[in-house]
Write a protein that holds these residues in place. Structure first.
Motif, PDB file in Angstrom:
ATOM      1  N   GLU A   8       0.823  -1.216   0.000  1.00 24.14           N
ATOM      2  CA  GLU A   8       0.000   0.000   0.000  1.00 24.14           C
ATOM      3  C   GLU A   8       0.858   1.269   0.000  1.00 24.14           C
ATOM      4  O   GLU A   8       0.383   2.346  -0.358  1.00 24.14           O
ATOM      5  CB  GLU A   8      -0.919   0.020   1.235  1.00 24.14           C
ATOM      6  N   LEU A   9       2.114   1.150   0.429  1.00 20.94           N
ATOM      7  CA  LEU A   9       2.982   2.315   0.552  1.00 20.94           C
ATOM      8  C   LEU A   9       4.006   2.417  -0.573  1.00 20.94           C
ATOM      9  O   LEU A   9       4.888   3.273  -0.527  1.00 20.94           O
ATOM     10  CB  LEU A   9       3.708   2.296   1.907  1.00 20.94           C
ATOM     11  N   LYS A  10       3.873   1.574  -1.573  1.00 23.09           N
ATOM     12  CA  LYS A  10       4.841   1.600  -2.668  1.00 23.09           C
ATOM     13  C   LYS A  10       4.657   2.823  -3.565  1.00 23.09           C
ATOM     14  O   LYS A  10       5.588   3.228  -4.265  1.00 23.09           O
ATOM     15  CB  LYS A  10       4.715   0.317  -3.498  1.00 23.09           C
ATOM     16  N   GLY A  11       3.446   3.392  -3.546  1.00 23.90           N
ATOM     17  CA  GLY A  11       3.207   4.566  -4.390  1.00 23.90           C
ATOM     18  C   GLY A  11       3.059   4.179  -5.849  1.00 23.90           C
ATOM     19  O   GLY A  11       2.830   3.008  -6.176  1.00 23.90           O
ATOM     20  N   PRO A  12       3.211   5.142  -6.737  1.00 21.64           N
ATOM     21  CA  PRO A  12       3.508   6.549  -6.460  1.00 21.64           C
ATOM     22  C   PRO A  12       2.290   7.276  -5.890  1.00 21.64           C
ATOM     23  O   PRO A  12       1.148   6.874  -6.100  1.00 21.64           O
ATOM     24  CB  PRO A  12       3.889   7.102  -7.828  1.00 21.64           C
ATOM     25  N   PHE A  13       2.572   8.365  -5.165  1.00 21.27           N
ATOM     26  CA  PHE A  13       1.520   9.171  -4.567  1.00 21.27           C
ATOM     27  C   PHE A  13       1.551  10.563  -5.185  1.00 21.27           C
ATOM     28  O   PHE A  13       2.599  11.211  -5.237  1.00 21.27           O
ATOM     29  CB  PHE A  13       1.723   9.287  -3.050  1.00 21.27           C
ATOM     30  N   ALA A  14       0.398  11.025  -5.618  1.00 23.70           N
ATOM     31  CA  ALA A  14       0.304  12.350  -6.230  1.00 23.70           C
ATOM     32  C   ALA A  14       0.068  13.447  -5.199  1.00 23.70           C
ATOM     33  O   ALA A  14       0.176  14.629  -5.523  1.00 23.70           O
ATOM     34  CB  ALA A  14      -0.818  12.371  -7.260  1.00 23.70           C
TER      35      ALA A  14
END
Length: 539
Positions: free
Chosen positions: A36-42
């Protein structure tokens, strides 16, 4: 440019990895393994949604705290306080300046009154739990850049993006650094506000703070959370409602018998009789705790870690320009700004001896709706307490002085619009009427158009930078003539060597004379007795 950007990204990643390595073996979960924390996050909000997929009660807890609401009803006075409504003598107020000030809010996107305090995804988990490589720039309303951007627009200055996935994968417990990111930098810079909180505590040695120095440096290795314990994200301790006296023994952490006590007092660990004294001392030091806060003796000076604290701020001189019509920034030989066209005149202090007041923990604040008397010094906050109040103790304080704008017709303090770039912001146009009108509109206050500057003062309790026992305030620092005594002419306590009463002096000298006479009589009697025995032995 791209190579430089790559280097900065690599440095941030290395810092995060190093911090994660330091936590290895201490955490029960390796967040770098969570898909869940691998991203990518915008955006930061996307990270929060990922966090909440496991920590599904965290946002609800955070939303019930003052760190989130910036609002608090003081049970002692009934005043509605918090950063939403309070004034100070530094940047004065955050309303109309939210996009700038709220980079220290534990949320994303609070730029005006439309902010949704109920949207869980707006809680910023990373600001407290990151272990490196995360910073919320001033001006973005608590958001973080995810692409390289020019800020302020047209300035030629750029903000580098934050790798949110990398930060999210290496979260950890709160640290001195994460708390200090905001609490060390209040009021516009490192060490500006409190005087006993600044970046020197990040790497404190034992002489600076016996609690926060690492064990390798002979300290206790405390983080902020060691004393300011959290229960459901609610943090113990508050400068708005202070526990001025805690006359009890030490409390066992987690013990429900002590429910309701503040875990962030000296007595919660050391008890109210902390000194080891023999029977002949008649509890000389422990008896001081009925009148003195522990901090009064054990924090001899503040701002002593090499970071100066601001002691004076005069807004009335702001707005001066140089011969070319440009803003000025004047610094002293130590690099401290003594004049800034945007803010006015400053004075700083290091290794400052505190002032002392009677304090029972109750604080009364002057709010924007309160009428002031501009012919007198306005107390932004007033500490209550007296020698006759059993809850009062003598506390060390930072006494901050300044001058700030008020409305000459209503006699109420004003909040100027200063920081967010637009044609009404004082830092960009140096136009007081425009800045004050914009600030009044944002705060719902009336502005007559006539303004002046009132002298103000603000008190800050000193409670950090605890020195080793050998460096505690010496007895003679208080027990001396009024001109030399730290306590000066503070009323309500009789201090031998400071206070003078002719009848007490006469009685004292009579007692001394009686003792001397008794010694002489006793010695004479012994001599006569020996002489008689000697005479009898010769017959």
């Amino acid at each position: 440019m791209r190579f430089g950007h790559w280097l900065r990204g690599a440095a941030l990643a290395a810092a995060a990895l190093a911090a994660a390595a330091a936590w290895a073996g201490k955490s029960t979960a390796d967040h770098s393994q969570f898909k869940e924390l691998k991203g990518p996050f915008a955006s930061g909000e996307e990270v929060t949604k990922a966090c909440l997929s496991c920590h599904n009660q965290a946002a609800k807890q955070v939303m019930e705290t003052r760190h989130w609401t910036w609002e608090y009803t003081n049970p002692d006075t009934g005043q509605k306080l918090g950063k939403k409504t309070m004034l100070n003598s530094f940047c004065i107020g955050d309303r109309s300046n939210e996009a700038f000030c709220n980079s220290c809010h534990i949320g994303y996107g609070w730029k005006d009154a439309s902010f949704d305090f109920h949207a869980q995804q707006k809680v910023d988990c990373l600001v407290c739990h990151n272990t490196g490589g995360y910073k919320k720039p001033a001006g973005l309303a608590g958001e973080v850049p995810t692409t390289r951007m020019e800020y302020p627009p047209g300035s030629g200055k750029y903000l580098d993006p934050v790798d949110l996935a990398k930060v999210a994968q290496y979260v950890g417990k709160t640290s001195v650094q994460t708390c200090g990111t905001c609490h060390f930098n209040g009021g516009g810079g490192d060490g500006v506000k409190h005087g006993d909180l600044d970046s020197s505590l990040n790497k404190a040695d034992r002489e600076l703070d016996v609690h926060m120095a690492s064990k390798a440096k002979g300290g206790a290795g405390f983080t902020c959370a060691t004393c300011h314990e959290a229960d459901g994200h609610k943090i113990a301790g508050s400068r708005i409602s202070v526990t001025a006296s805690d006359p009890h023994g030490p409390m066992l952490r987690g013990d429900t018998v002590h429910a309701g006590r503040n875990a962030a007092t000296c007595q919660s660990c050391h008890g109210d009789k902390p000194h080891k004294e023999n029977i002949l001392s008649i509890e000389r030091l422990n008896n001081h705790t009925s009148k003195l806060a522990c901090q009064a003796c054990h924090i001899p000076e503040f701002a002593r870690g090499g970071v100066a604290t601001k002691m004076f701020w005069d807004w009335s001189t702001a707005g001066k320009l140089d011969a070319k019509g440009k803003p000025m920034l004047v610094k002293d030989e130590h690099g401290h700004a003594t004049y800034d066209s945007r803010k006015g005149d400053f004075k700083y202090g290091e290794n400052v001896v505190p002032e002392y007041v009677w304090f029972n923990g109750k604080v009364k604040f002057t709010l924007q709706q309160d009428v002031i008397d501009p012919t007198k010094v306005v107390q932004i906050n007033a500490f209550e307490g007296s020698p006759d109040d059993p809850k009062s103790r003598i506390w060390p304080i930072k006494h901050f002085r300044g001058a700030q704008p008020y409305d000459k017709v209503t006699n109420k303090l004003l909040v100027p619009h200063t920081a967010t770039p637009d044609d009404t912001a004082f830092w960009f146009n140096f136009d007081w009427p425009k800045a004050l009108e914009a600030g009044a509109k944002a705060t719902g206050a009336d502005f007559s158009g006539q303004y002046g500057f009132a002298k103000t003062e603000m008190l800050w309790p000193i409670t950090h930078m605890v020195a080793p026992a050998k460096n505690a305030v010496a007895c003679a620092s208080c027990h001396s003539a009024p001109a030399q005594s730290r306590l000066g002419d503070l009323p309500g306590v009789y201090l031998p060597a400071r206070d003078h009463n002719p009848w007490i002096d006469r009685l004292g000298w009579l007692a001394v004379a009686a003792v001397v006479a008794g010694v002489i009589v006793h010695a004479g009697a012994r001599v006569l007795t020996r002489m008689r025995k000697g005479a009898q032995g010769t017959h």
